[in-house]
Design a protein around this motif. Structure first.
Motif, mmCIF file in Angstrom:
data_model
loop_
_atom_site.group_PDB
_atom_site.id
_atom_site.type_symbol
_atom_site.label_atom_id
_atom_site.label_comp_id
_atom_site.label_asym_id
_atom_site.label_seq_id
_atom_site.Cartn_x
_atom_site.Cartn_y
_atom_site.Cartn_z
ATOM 1 N N TRP A 138 47.036 -16.931 19.839
ATOM 2 C CA TRP A 138 46.113 -16.282 20.768
ATOM 3 C C TRP A 138 46.421 -14.793 20.855
ATOM 4 O O TRP A 138 47.589 -14.398 20.939
ATOM 5 C CB TRP A 138 46.231 -16.909 22.154
ATOM 6 N N PHE A 139 45.358 -13.988 20.850
ATOM 7 C CA PHE A 139 45.500 -12.536 20.916
ATOM 8 C C PHE A 139 44.709 -11.994 22.104
ATOM 9 O O PHE A 139 43.690 -12.562 22.505
ATOM 10 C CB PHE A 139 45.006 -11.887 19.610
ATOM 11 N N ARG A 140 45.213 -10.876 22.625
ATOM 12 C CA ARG A 140 44.535 -10.219 23.743
ATOM 13 C C ARG A 140 44.707 -8.709 23.621
ATOM 14 O O ARG A 140 45.790 -8.229 23.293
ATOM 15 C CB ARG A 140 45.135 -10.679 25.081
ATOM 16 N N TYR A 141 43.601 -7.990 23.847
ATOM 17 C CA TYR A 141 43.718 -6.543 24.003
ATOM 18 C C TYR A 141 42.870 -6.096 25.178
ATOM 19 O O TYR A 141 41.815 -6.671 25.469
ATOM 20 C CB TYR A 141 43.356 -5.784 22.722
ATOM 21 N N ASP A 142 43.359 -5.100 25.899
ATOM 22 C CA ASP A 142 42.648 -4.486 27.018
ATOM 23 C C ASP A 142 42.229 -3.084 26.614
ATOM 24 O O ASP A 142 42.947 -2.389 25.888
ATOM 25 C CB ASP A 142 43.543 -4.405 28.261
ATOM 26 N N GLU A 143 41.087 -2.664 27.076
ATOM 27 C CA GLU A 143 40.627 -1.294 26.867
ATOM 28 C C GLU A 143 39.874 -0.839 28.101
ATOM 29 O O GLU A 143 39.437 -1.653 28.927
ATOM 30 C CB GLU A 143 39.727 -1.190 25.631
ATOM 31 N N ASP A 144 39.729 0.476 28.265
ATOM 32 C CA ASP A 144 38.898 0.988 29.338
ATOM 33 C C ASP A 144 37.471 0.485 29.137
ATOM 34 O O ASP A 144 37.019 0.286 28.002
ATOM 35 C CB ASP A 144 38.913 2.518 29.359
ATOM 36 N N MET A 145 36.761 0.283 30.230
ATOM 37 C CA MET A 145 35.370 -0.139 30.099
ATOM 38 C C MET A 145 34.635 0.859 29.209
ATOM 39 O O MET A 145 34.622 2.061 29.485
ATOM 40 C CB MET A 145 34.718 -0.212 31.474
ATOM 41 N N PRO A 146 34.057 0.399 28.093
ATOM 42 C CA PRO A 146 33.412 1.335 27.162
ATOM 43 C C PRO A 146 32.189 1.992 27.782
ATOM 44 O O PRO A 146 31.544 1.439 28.674
ATOM 45 C CB PRO A 146 33.028 0.441 25.980
ATOM 46 N N GLN A 147 31.880 3.172 27.298
ATOM 47 C CA GLN A 147 30.726 3.927 27.790
ATOM 48 C C GLN A 147 29.587 3.824 26.778
ATOM 49 O O GLN A 147 29.777 4.016 25.586
ATOM 50 C CB GLN A 147 31.103 5.390 28.024
ATOM 51 N N PHE A 148 28.403 3.503 27.280
ATOM 52 C CA PHE A 148 27.216 3.385 26.437
ATOM 53 C C PHE A 148 26.251 4.528 26.751
ATOM 54 O O PHE A 148 25.886 4.729 27.905
ATOM 55 C CB PHE A 148 26.525 2.035 26.664
ATOM 56 N N ASP A 149 25.860 5.247 25.727
ATOM 57 C CA ASP A 149 24.920 6.363 25.868
ATOM 58 C C ASP A 149 23.495 5.840 25.748
ATOM 59 O O ASP A 149 22.824 6.043 24.727
ATOM 60 C CB ASP A 149 25.180 7.374 24.759
ATOM 61 N N TRP A 150 23.012 5.143 26.771
ATOM 62 C CA TRP A 150 21.702 4.507 26.690
ATOM 63 C C TRP A 150 20.571 5.535 26.695
ATOM 64 O O TRP A 150 20.604 6.488 27.462
ATOM 65 C CB TRP A 150 21.500 3.546 27.857
ATOM 66 N N GLU A 151 19.571 5.292 25.863
ATOM 67 C CA GLU A 151 18.329 6.065 25.875
ATOM 68 C C GLU A 151 17.170 5.102 26.087
ATOM 69 O O GLU A 151 16.969 4.173 25.297
ATOM 70 C CB GLU A 151 18.145 6.832 24.561
ATOM 71 N N LEU A 152 16.409 5.312 27.169
ATOM 72 C CA LEU A 152 15.283 4.435 27.461
ATOM 73 C C LEU A 152 14.128 4.726 26.512
ATOM 74 O O LEU A 152 13.907 5.875 26.116
ATOM 75 C CB LEU A 152 14.834 4.621 28.906
ATOM 76 N N THR A 153 13.387 3.692 26.133
ATOM 77 C CA THR A 153 12.219 3.847 25.271
ATOM 78 C C THR A 153 11.001 3.262 25.984
ATOM 79 O O THR A 153 11.111 2.684 27.067
ATOM 80 C CB THR A 153 12.414 3.146 23.920
ATOM 81 N N ASP A 154 9.843 3.386 25.332
ATOM 82 C CA ASP A 154 8.607 2.882 25.931
ATOM 83 C C ASP A 154 8.328 1.433 25.563
ATOM 84 O O ASP A 154 7.346 0.851 26.040
ATOM 85 C CB ASP A 154 7.417 3.748 25.482
ATOM 86 N N SER A 155 9.148 0.837 24.725
ATOM 87 C CA SER A 155 8.897 -0.533 24.291
ATOM 88 C C SER A 155 9.141 -1.521 25.428
ATOM 89 O O SER A 155 10.105 -1.375 26.196
ATOM 90 C CB SER A 155 9.810 -0.895 23.111
ATOM 91 N N VAL A 156 8.258 -2.498 25.532
ATOM 92 C CA VAL A 156 8.401 -3.548 26.545
ATOM 93 C C VAL A 156 8.152 -4.899 25.890
ATOM 94 O O VAL A 156 7.499 -5.003 24.858
ATOM 95 C CB VAL A 156 7.424 -3.350 27.726
ATOM 96 N N THR A 157 8.690 -5.932 26.498
ATOM 97 C CA THR A 157 8.459 -7.293 26.026
ATOM 98 C C THR A 157 8.681 -8.249 27.184
ATOM 99 O O THR A 157 9.093 -7.832 28.280
ATOM 100 C CB THR A 157 9.390 -7.646 24.843
#
Length: 293
Positions: A138-157
């Motif tokens: 069994w393996f485990r690694y911890d990291e800082d909560m990653p940051q996501f550079d989200w860009e909103l688009t006009d697509s919908v579903t």
């Protein structure tokens, strides 16, 4: 309570095609026990995702998609857990079955294990924790909560009756498109994704090699969010990927080196495969592509 038994099944598949050759190796090890668990919190909501990933990006194999159902558990204080639903079922079967019943179920194909990757967000608080079983360890690694550079688009579903808006980002070497719904105001999602003003119900990379899509929702849940109480090898993210890659390119040699056991590999004709312990080139890439840097 622990039940201890071990059933090992090794398969070697060599597929030759007119346009080339693809080698796929699989080593299935059913656990010698169901590990004890520690309860972190009680979940309040659950979401089931259909997880699909391409195991042969060369296009040489027709059956090149592997699937698993994954469970996203939402807990208090932004805690969440993303893990295989199939493995929860296997654990339950192991706990209530005899060794003979387990062996028979495995031989009949009723005890296939799922994805061993488990992702905890905000455990510990402000951290993301990845646990995974590789071969017998069994393996485990911890990291800082990653940051996501989200860009909103006009697509919908529409997914499961919820109106969803699209967002895109590049994360660790892959370009992702996701659909989220503000009708479920949780800044959560499958795998490591989070940070939008609503639950991410679908995510896929631009090549279609990896997809997560929500197929079930339980708005009220009381299943405990747990973590295995096992002797984890605490590593960093790069060390984890290095180990996973070493196993995937040569699982039989990895097993023998790390356990001291022995495996005899035979081809479909029953002959011993002389090159079974040679490293292979993987016909796929991992979810994160930046680990080699």
């Amino acid at each position: 309570m622990k039940k201890s038994f071990l059933f090992l099944f090794s398969a070697f598949l060599l597929t030759c095609l007119a346009s080339g050759k693809v080698v796929r190796r699989q080593l299935s090890i059913y656990p010698s026990s169901v590990p004890e668990t520690e309860t972190l919190a009680t979940g309040t909501m659950e979401f089931v995702y259909d997880y699909r990933f391409c195991v042969d990006t060369t296009g040489l194999l027709e059956d090149n998609i592997s699937t698993d159902n994954m469970l996203l558990q939402i807990g208090p204080d932004a805690l969440s857990k993303f893990s295989s639903y199939k493995n929860l079922t296997v654990d339950s079967i192991l706990m209530r079955s005899s060794q003979e019943q387990v062996v028979n179920a495995a031989l009949e194909g009723k005890l296939t294990t799922g994805e061993f990757m488990t992702i905890y967000k905000n455990f510990p608080h402000g951290k993301l924790t990845h646990t995974e079983k590789i071969c017998q360890d069994w393996f485990r690694y911890d990291e800082d909560m990653p940051q996501f550079d989200w860009e909103l688009t006009d697509s919908v579903t529409n997914i499961l009756g919820y109106e969803c808006q699209s967002a895109t980002c590049k994360f660790r070497g892959r370009n992702w498109t996701v659909f989220f719904t503000e009708e479920i105001p949780l800044a959560e999602g499958p795998w490591k994704f989070y940070g939008l003003p609503g639950l991410i119900l679908k995510a896929s990379d631009e090549k279609g090699h990896y997809t997560f899509e929500c197929i079930g929702i339980k708005s009220k849940a009381d299943r405990p969010i747990t973590i295995y109480k096992v002797p984890f090898n605490n590593v960093n993210r790069k060390e984890y990927f290095d180990t996973k890659h070493r196993y995937d390119v040569n699982p039989y040699a990895y097993y023998e080196t790390t356990t001291g056991g022995h495996i005899t590999v035979r081809d479909e004709a029953g002959n011993i495969s002389l090159d079974a312990f040679d490293p292979i080139d993987l016909p796929f890439e991992y979810l994160e592509l930046d680990w080699k840097k």
